[in-house]
Design an enzyme around this catalytic site. Structure first.
Site: not given
Ligand code: AP5
Length: 217
Positions: A13, A88, A127, A160, A171
């Site tokens: 994402k 979410r 990552r 991270r 997660r």
């Molecule tokens: P990346 O693009 O970083 O993936 P992502 O989907 O953004 O993963 P996240 O872990 O950031 O999502 P998440 O939803 O768990 O965490 P968030 O930060 O929102 O890609 C991942 C890796 O893959 C990278 O190394 C990239 O290079 C590689 N990659 C990408 N595309 C690729 C491809 N095509 N091929 C190969 N490799 C590839 O949330 C974190 C925390 O914040 C949550 O756990 C929660 O505690 C809190 N939080 C956030 N939003 C909320 C909410 N709305 N409500 C409550 N708590 C929340």
């Protein structure tokens, strides 16, 4: 364009949001990024969120919704936005719907990035994120030229705290229980479109842009 990216942790994402938002000239609003920057600067919001994030649990809705409501009222979000990581769960989705309706608008599309759990674990365990500019790298799939430095800005790369394998599995459980129901919610609303999020990053961006452009009003 008012759009949401949804998908499991590690679906790409954040990676896709940076390219899509820049192509469509709309702000990318990532709740995870906003929380992490508040944790780093030690604000009250960051202190409230940190323990939940470290465990891989959702930050309470009250905190998250207040933060997003305020962000969506900023000037740069008036003509459109791309939400990454929000909503979410169904209560967050209901709140967003009501908020946009009060502002006489609505979401155009919810784009689901579809990828399986094994690929997610491979992606998240490699990552690396730049401490300075936030650019996301991968140790194997998208490696920087120097192991610990960002090619874009020279900033230090870090892993991270929530990217340990046990936390990643938790997660994924949280995603299945709390976020997956959004897929049915938005399918019922008629705004959901899923794309295959495996393969090279550029190809996924092309697929995403092709899907999003069908919904530009
Ligand atoms: P990346 O693009 O970083 O993936 P992502 O989907 O953004 O993963 P996240 O872990 O950031 O999502 P998440 O939803 O768990 O965490 P968030 O930060 O929102 O890609 C991942 C890796 O893959 C990278 O190394 C990239 O290079 C590689 N990659 C990408 N595309 C690729 C491809 N095509 N091929 C190969 N490799 C590839 O949330 C974190 C925390 O914040 C949550 O756990 C929660 O505690 C809190 N939080 C956030 N939003 C909320 C909410 N709305 N409500 C409550 N708590 C929340």
């Amino acid at each position: 364009m008012r759009a949401v990216l949804v998908g499991p942790p590690g679906a790409g994402k954040g990676t896709q949001a940076q390219f899509i938002a820049s192509h469509l000239a709309i702000p990318k609003i990532s709740t995870g990024d906003i929380f992490r920057s508040n944790v780093t600067s030690g604000t009250m919001l960051g202190r409230r969120a940190k323990d939940y994030m470290d465990r891989g649990d959702l930050v309470p809705d009250q905190v998250t919704i207040a933060m997003v409501t305020s962000r969506l009222q900023e000037d740069d979000a008036q003509a459109g936005f791309l939400l990454d990581g929000f909503p979410r769960n169904v209560p967050q989705a209901e709140t967003l719907k009501k908020m946009l309706s009060d502002w006489d608008t609505r979401l155009d599309i919810v784009l689901e990035l579809v990828v399986d759990d094994d690929e997610v674990v491979r992606r998240l365990s490699g990552r690396r994120t730049c401490r300075r500019c936030g650019r996301v790298w991968h140790a194997t799939f998208d490696p920087p030229s120097h192991r610990d430095r960002c090619d874009d800005c020279g900033g230090e790369l870090f892993q991270r705290d929530d990217d340990r394998e046990d936390t990643i599995r938790h997660r994924l459980d949280v995603y299945a229980q709390q976020t997956q129901p959004l897929i049915a919610f938005y399918a019922d609303e008629g705004t959901l479109l899923g794309i295959d999020a495996t393969g090279p990053v550029e190809e996924i961006t092309d697929r995403a842009l092709a899907a999003l452009r069908r919904f530009i009003r």
